[in-house]
Design a protein around this motif. Sequence first.
Motif, PDB file in Angstrom:
ATOM      1  N   ALA A  96      -0.527   6.046  -7.136  1.00  0.00           N
ATOM      2  CA  ALA A  96      -0.947   7.020  -6.123  1.00  0.00           C
ATOM      3  C   ALA A  96      -0.494   8.419  -6.493  1.00  0.00           C
ATOM      4  O   ALA A  96      -1.278   9.382  -6.440  1.00  0.00           O
ATOM      5  CB  ALA A  96      -0.395   6.616  -4.756  1.00  0.00           C
TER       6      ALA A  96
ATOM      7  N   LEU B 274      -8.001   1.794  -5.597  1.00  0.00           N
ATOM      8  CA  LEU B 274      -7.933   3.132  -4.988  1.00  0.00           C
ATOM      9  C   LEU B 274      -8.885   3.258  -3.806  1.00  0.00           C
ATOM     10  O   LEU B 274     -10.017   2.783  -3.851  1.00  0.00           O
ATOM     11  CB  LEU B 274      -8.295   4.198  -6.016  1.00  0.00           C
ATOM     12  CG  LEU B 274      -7.198   4.716  -6.952  1.00  0.00           C
ATOM     13  CD1 LEU B 274      -7.822   5.514  -8.075  1.00  0.00           C
ATOM     14  CD2 LEU B 274      -6.213   5.590  -6.189  1.00  0.00           C
TER      15      LEU B 274
ATOM     16  N   VAL C  22      -5.033   9.644  -0.538  1.00  0.00           N
ATOM     17  CA  VAL C  22      -5.261   8.730  -1.653  1.00  0.00           C
ATOM     18  C   VAL C  22      -4.327   7.540  -1.480  1.00  0.00           C
ATOM     19  O   VAL C  22      -3.104   7.698  -1.458  1.00  0.00           O
ATOM     20  CB  VAL C  22      -5.006   9.417  -3.005  1.00  0.00           C
ATOM     21  CG1 VAL C  22      -5.296   8.461  -4.153  1.00  0.00           C
ATOM     22  CG2 VAL C  22      -5.839  10.680  -3.129  1.00  0.00           C
ATOM     23  N   SER C  23      -4.901   6.343  -1.355  1.00  0.00           N
ATOM     24  CA  SER C  23      -4.112   5.127  -1.137  1.00  0.00           C
ATOM     25  C   SER C  23      -4.354   4.150  -2.271  1.00  0.00           C
ATOM     26  O   SER C  23      -5.467   4.034  -2.786  1.00  0.00           O
ATOM     27  CB  SER C  23      -4.470   4.470   0.196  1.00  0.00           C
ATOM     28  OG  SER C  23      -4.249   5.365   1.268  1.00  0.00           O
ATOM     29  N   VAL C  24      -3.293   3.436  -2.643  1.00  0.00           N
ATOM     30  CA  VAL C  24      -3.368   2.437  -3.706  1.00  0.00           C
ATOM     31  C   VAL C  24      -2.774   1.138  -3.188  1.00  0.00           C
ATOM     32  O   VAL C  24      -1.690   1.127  -2.599  1.00  0.00           O
ATOM     33  CB  VAL C  24      -2.609   2.889  -4.972  1.00  0.00           C
ATOM     34  CG1 VAL C  24      -2.669   1.801  -6.043  1.00  0.00           C
ATOM     35  CG2 VAL C  24      -3.189   4.188  -5.502  1.00  0.00           C
TER      36      VAL C  24
ATOM     37  N   LYS D 140       0.833  -1.202   0.000  1.00  0.00           N
ATOM     38  CA  LYS D 140       0.000   0.000   0.000  1.00  0.00           C
ATOM     39  C   LYS D 140       0.867   1.250   0.000  1.00  0.00           C
ATOM     40  O   LYS D 140       1.797   1.371   0.799  1.00  0.00           O
ATOM     41  CB  LYS D 140      -0.912  -0.001   1.234  1.00  0.00           C
ATOM     42  CG  LYS D 140      -1.901   1.164   1.279  1.00  0.00           C
ATOM     43  CD  LYS D 140      -2.811   1.028   2.492  1.00  0.00           C
ATOM     44  CE  LYS D 140      -3.837   2.130   2.551  1.00  0.00           C
ATOM     45  NZ  LYS D 140      -4.743   1.982   3.715  1.00  0.00           N
ATOM     46  N   SER D 141       0.569   2.155  -0.919  1.00  0.00           N
ATOM     47  CA  SER D 141       1.247   3.451  -0.988  1.00  0.00           C
ATOM     48  C   SER D 141       0.201   4.559  -0.944  1.00  0.00           C
ATOM     49  O   SER D 141      -0.897   4.397  -1.483  1.00  0.00           O
ATOM     50  CB  SER D 141       2.083   3.567  -2.262  1.00  0.00           C
ATOM     51  OG  SER D 141       3.175   2.666  -2.230  1.00  0.00           O
ATOM     52  N   SER D 142       0.554   5.669  -0.310  1.00  0.00           N
ATOM     53  CA  SER D 142      -0.411   6.758  -0.136  1.00  0.00           C
ATOM     54  C   SER D 142       0.230   8.103  -0.427  1.00  0.00           C
ATOM     55  O   SER D 142       1.447   8.277  -0.301  1.00  0.00           O
ATOM     56  CB  SER D 142      -0.959   6.768   1.304  1.00  0.00           C
ATOM     57  OG  SER D 142      -1.566   5.543   1.629  1.00  0.00           O
ATOM     58  N   THR D 143      -0.610   9.039  -0.845  1.00  0.00           N
ATOM     59  CA  THR D 143      -0.208  10.429  -0.978  1.00  0.00           C
ATOM     60  C   THR D 143      -1.369  11.289  -0.500  1.00  0.00           C
ATOM     61  O   THR D 143      -2.510  10.819  -0.434  1.00  0.00           O
ATOM     62  CB  THR D 143       0.162  10.769  -2.432  1.00  0.00           C
ATOM     63  OG1 THR D 143       0.763  12.056  -2.482  1.00  0.00           O
ATOM     64  CG2 THR D 143      -1.071  10.749  -3.316  1.00  0.00           C
TER      65      THR D 143
END
Length: 244
Positions: free
Chosen positions: A135, A108, A121-123, A45-48
């Motif tokens: 992301a 998303l 926003v997480s992917v 999981k990656s987020s911005t």
Amino acid sequence: MEETISLKELFQTLRKRMFLIFSITLIAMILSGLVSYFVLTPEYKSSTQILVNQSKTDESTFYNTNEVQTNIQLISTYSVILKSAAILNAVKNDLNLNMSVSALNNKLTVESAQNSQIMTVSVTDSDPKLALEIANKTAEVFEEEIKKIMSVDNVTILPLADDQENQSPISPNPPLNIVIAAVIGLVIGVGLAFLLDYLDNTIKTEQDIEKLLELPVLGAITTIDENFDAKQKGVNNGRTRGVS
């Protein structure tokens, strides 16, 4: 005659079926570990983050409470727009993704804390690098497209997510899965032990006879050891020869 089950009988049943219960629990834990480590695909999981806030000019440097509340209320609308085909199609084309817009949408998630002007926003994806790229690209495309869609300039991307070389997967969680499997295996084992005991109609004790025939037991014949009987005869013969 009503049947009653005592705690002693319950413990005896569990003790008698202990091997079965332990075996089922152990098998469930082993299977869970094998599936978690070797079958399930790890997900990363990656987020911005995106700040929803009107740009300030030199003449207007103070925050307006009504404006802040308006920005907070807009986050719900922005969350829908961010996951719309208008944004995701651009993300898909820019990154040359080999997936449908629907599949991209499922990866998303958009979240925001209560009374906060920040959207996260997480992917989630099996490839941590791809999750990071999606992301960041989604945030960039949204910042550009929202100006055209709503004619506003109140979206700012906070520092983009950094690549994490040693990022740990968010799923599966093998230790947790093994613990859950142990609990489930234990419940199944105990339930099966009681079921087998309930279906067992063989007579084992005097109490079983009383329950079945509803008659009192007057006596019982114990098991006689043949070896013990032979030894006893030898002792008696020895005594007889000694007397004569």
